[in-house]
Design an enzyme around this catalytic site. Sequence first.
Site, PDB file in Angstrom:
ATOM      1  N   ARG A 104       0.855  -1.190   0.000  1.00 10.95           N
ATOM      2  CA  ARG A 104       0.000   0.000   0.000  1.00 10.95           C
ATOM      3  C   ARG A 104       0.893   1.243   0.000  1.00 10.95           C
ATOM      4  O   ARG A 104       2.103   1.141   0.190  1.00 10.95           O
ATOM      5  CB  ARG A 104      -0.947  -0.009   1.206  1.00 10.95           C
ATOM      6  CG  ARG A 104      -0.207  -0.364   2.495  1.00 10.95           C
ATOM      7  CD  ARG A 104      -0.642   0.350   3.697  1.00 10.95           C
ATOM      8  NE  ARG A 104      -0.558   1.773   3.583  1.00 10.95           N
ATOM      9  CZ  ARG A 104       0.573   2.482   3.656  1.00 10.95           C
ATOM     10  NH1 ARG A 104       1.755   1.912   3.835  1.00 10.95           N
ATOM     11  NH2 ARG A 104       0.555   3.814   3.549  1.00 10.95           N
ATOM     12  N   ARG A 150      -7.505  -0.534  -6.968  1.00  9.87           N
ATOM     13  CA  ARG A 150      -7.801   0.641  -6.133  1.00  9.87           C
ATOM     14  C   ARG A 150      -7.933   1.872  -7.047  1.00  9.87           C
ATOM     15  O   ARG A 150      -7.141   2.005  -7.982  1.00  9.87           O
ATOM     16  CB  ARG A 150      -6.704   0.879  -5.073  1.00  9.87           C
ATOM     17  CG  ARG A 150      -6.556  -0.286  -4.089  1.00  9.87           C
ATOM     18  CD  ARG A 150      -5.663   0.063  -2.921  1.00  9.87           C
ATOM     19  NE  ARG A 150      -6.330   0.940  -1.972  1.00  9.87           N
ATOM     20  CZ  ARG A 150      -5.725   1.525  -0.940  1.00  9.87           C
ATOM     21  NH1 ARG A 150      -4.427   1.348  -0.748  1.00  9.87           N
ATOM     22  NH2 ARG A 150      -6.390   2.295  -0.105  1.00  9.87           N
ATOM     23  N   ASP A 175      -2.026  10.728  -2.540  1.00 13.01           N
ATOM     24  CA  ASP A 175      -2.362   9.691  -3.520  1.00 13.01           C
ATOM     25  C   ASP A 175      -2.616  10.285  -4.898  1.00 13.01           C
ATOM     26  O   ASP A 175      -2.481   9.598  -5.900  1.00 13.01           O
ATOM     27  CB  ASP A 175      -3.569   8.897  -3.044  1.00 13.01           C
ATOM     28  CG  ASP A 175      -3.181   8.082  -1.832  1.00 13.01           C
ATOM     29  OD1 ASP A 175      -3.194   8.642  -0.714  1.00 13.01           O
ATOM     30  OD2 ASP A 175      -2.813   6.914  -2.004  1.00 13.01           O
TER      31      ASP A 175
HETATM   32  O1  MRU Z   1      -4.822   3.327   1.972  1.00 11.64           O
HETATM   33  P1  MRU Z   1      -3.334   3.528   1.978  1.00 11.64           P
HETATM   34  O2  MRU Z   1      -2.684   3.006   3.203  1.00 11.64           O
HETATM   35  O3  MRU Z   1      -2.693   3.021   0.701  1.00 11.64           O
HETATM   36  O4  MRU Z   1      -3.181   5.102   1.978  1.00 11.64           O
HETATM   37  C1  MRU Z   1      -1.890   5.652   1.853  1.00 11.64           C
HETATM   38  C2  MRU Z   1      -1.857   7.119   1.957  1.00 11.64           C
HETATM   39  O5  MRU Z   1      -2.855   7.806   2.006  1.00 11.64           O
HETATM   40  C3  MRU Z   1      -0.503   7.738   1.895  1.00 11.64           C
HETATM   41  O6  MRU Z   1      -0.441   8.864   2.697  1.00 11.64           O
HETATM   42  C4  MRU Z   1      -0.232   8.121   0.445  1.00 11.64           C
HETATM   43  O7  MRU Z   1      -0.403   7.012  -0.396  1.00 11.64           O
HETATM   44  C5  MRU Z   1       1.115   8.641   0.240  1.00 11.64           C
HETATM   45  S1  MRU Z   1       2.277   7.317   0.343  1.00 11.64           S
HETATM   46  C6  MRU Z   1       3.806   7.828  -0.036  1.00 11.64           C
END
Ligand code: MRU
Length: 349
Positions: free
Chosen positions: A49, A92, A241
Amino acid sequence: MNAMPEKTIWADDGRVSIIDQTRLPGDFHKMEVKTVGEMWEAIKSLRVRGAPAIGIAAAFGVWIAVKHLRAEDSLPLDQAIENACSYLATARPTAVNLFWALDRVRKLAKANTDLPHNKLQRLVLAEAEAMLAEDYEICTAIGRHGAGLLEDGHRILTHCNAGGLATAGYGTALAPVYYAVEKLGKHLEVFADETRPLLQGARLTSWELVRASIPVTLICDNMAAVVLRNGWVNAVIVGTDRVARNGDFANKIGTYGLAVLAREHNVPLYVAAPLSSIDISLSSGAEIPIEERNADEITSLHGLKIAPEGVKVFNPAFDVTPHRLVTAFITEKGIVRPSYEKNLTALFD
Ligand code: MRU
């Protein structure tokens, strides 16, 4: 000290492996990903993730899908690559890195349709490995630029996990911290939001920082306001993201609230964003697709029911923070300040 976190994904002798992040911090479990279906599941269920990591993982997933295909098989290799890309893209919706990485593999395949199977298969693997190597450098560059914003003794508040586990290197939001501590000898402290519902801050960020011997204080998300009002935070740094070209950005649910709090308390909000997370095709954050996840992530905690059966649940995995709350973006090309429309777009010239 060595602040560089563990590799989160790697390929060795034709095998692709990841750290299963759902089992941290209790169990440091490395697992081989053997099929494209397993890679899809690993991304969907957050075994791997974080925006940059899921892009790289998907690229390896394409290679896993086609590595055993032979010329005599009925499915042409370029079609199999396209099928794998389309399938992995459904894992996702929010992190643009997933689509960015799959597009890179698609373009590579389209430009090399004439190659024999084994050569194109090797090219796909090399592309995934190049993404790993590039991401390592990008994280270090984000760290170097971001470290310049932090002074000795500063305390940083972060949300979710945008550290090494989410990337192939130092991370994004944590990169300035790791860089400033490791390379510049600064003393920094971090407050980590636990990050409900899936607790990436508690399980992953605090695990990484404890491992790196960087002082970290874990707080529940609803404690951030007090920590900020007490004057204990010099900067809020988060990852992202997806960034729209006007500077609105999506990040883990709770980031928007934290951004409002930071503004209220005159604390700068920095967003660490590799160019692979910037979606210049979107004019504003309203166009960013927000993933909604299963209700049981909110109604259960480690298998224990914490809400009554049948209760209505709203579980968006991300929120969008308006650009006016962002003090600056930290990219591998440097610090980007307003006006974002102009300055983010210029990064791609
Ligand atoms: O749902 P996740 O754990 O994948 O969410 C991750 C985040 O929101 C992070 O802050 C984002 O991907 C930046 S990672 C370098």
